[in-house]
Design an enzyme around this catalytic site. Structure first.
Site, PDB file in Angstrom:
ATOM      1  CE  LYS A  82      -3.927   0.025   2.516  1.00 33.41           C
ATOM      2  NZ  LYS A  82      -4.730  -0.173   3.749  1.00 33.41           N
TER       3      LYS A  82
HETATM    4  O1  G3P Z   1      -7.441   0.023   5.856  1.00 31.30           O
HETATM    5  C1  G3P Z   1      -8.012   1.078   5.212  1.00 31.30           C
HETATM    6  C2  G3P Z   1      -9.401   1.483   5.657  1.00 31.30           C
HETATM    7  O2  G3P Z   1     -10.290   0.428   5.472  1.00 31.30           O
HETATM    8  C3  G3P Z   1      -9.513   2.138   6.998  1.00 31.30           C
HETATM    9  O3  G3P Z   1     -10.823   2.184   7.504  1.00 31.30           O
HETATM   10  O4  G3P Z   1     -12.392   2.497   9.366  1.00 31.30           O
HETATM   11  O5  G3P Z   1     -10.070   3.408   9.586  1.00 31.30           O
HETATM   12  O6  G3P Z   1     -11.705   4.472   8.043  1.00 31.30           O
HETATM   13  P1  G3P Z   1     -11.258   3.188   8.672  1.00 31.30           P
END
Ligand code: G3P
Length: 235
Positions: A82
């Protein structure tokens, strides 16, 4: 649609993988920082459980990202690296793609960014839907626009709907044709549940138990003993 777990926790990946419908994992620095474990160990263990594991760089300059991407990618063939949606990130993508490293561009919040990601030849693009909802914008609208923009060009980049917070996010992303949904373990568990499933199963078992003396057992006693079921259904 592929299902990924968005987690830094190896046990969650193990539990989800046992159910046979998990295709991969996304991690990020925040998720891995919650676990009391060296990140290399965590990523390698996850790679033993699923086909795709996303590990993220933390450098912000291109040279640093390239060096970190090589380190992370070398951990296991299942790794996708990533890289954040920044101009420095794009310099890094150009370099590491030539080496065959697969890249997931993360922190994508606009169709224009997603278009750039596809042009750069990334393996995945990760629009963060829930974080847009959090600030009063429409995360699903972003996904719809990305799918529209990608459709006429048949880009190879796969759309990975990220920052999903509840099962409806997963369903809406599936309706729009997102290739992958990544979700926390809690959301993955919620996908399985419906109160009528529990109620229906309970009624089936009670009815069977009432008529069991006549119906007989499905498994002979030795087989029930072998799977630990003997006596379990008896009052
Ligand atoms: O890993 C990336 C993403 O899915 C993060 O999610 O819940 O921290 O906005 P969140």
């Amino acid at each position: 649609m592929k299902f990924f777990l968005d987690t830094g926790n190896v046990e969650e990946v193990r539990r989800a993988a046992e159910l046979g419908v998990l295709d991969g994992v996304t991690t990020n620095p925040t998720l891995l920082a919650k676990e009391n474990k060296p990140f290399r160990e965590a990523l390698v263990e996850m790679c033993g459980l699923v086909d795709i594991v996303n590990g993220e760089v933390v450098a912000t300059d291109a040279a640093g990202m390239i060096a970190e991407a090589r380190e992370i990618a070398a951990l296991h063939p299942n790794i996708v690296v990533k890289i954040p949606m920044t101009p420095e990130g794009f310099k890094a993508i150009k370099a590491v793609r030539r080496e065959g490293i697969r890249v997931n561009v993360t922190l994508v919040f606009s169709p224009a960014q997603a278009l750039l990601v596809a042009k750069a030849g990334a393996y995945f693009v990760s629009p963060f839907l829930g974080r847009l909802d959090d600030i009063g914008q429409d995360g699903m609208r972003l996904l719809r626009e990305i799918m529209e923009v990608y459709r006429p060009y048949n880009f190879e980049t796969q759309v990975l709907a990220a920052s999903l917070r509840h099962p409806m996010h997963v369903i809406e992303a599936a309706k729009l044709g997102a290739h992958i949904a990544t979700m926390p373990y809690k959301v993955f568990e919620q996908l399985f549940k419906h109160p009528l499933t529990d109620k229906g199963l309970d009624a089936f078992l009670k009815d069977w138990e009432k008529a069991r003396a006549v119906l007989g057992d499905i498994l002979p006693v030795e087989a029930r003993l072998a799977v630990g079921q003997a006596g379990k259904n008896k009052k």
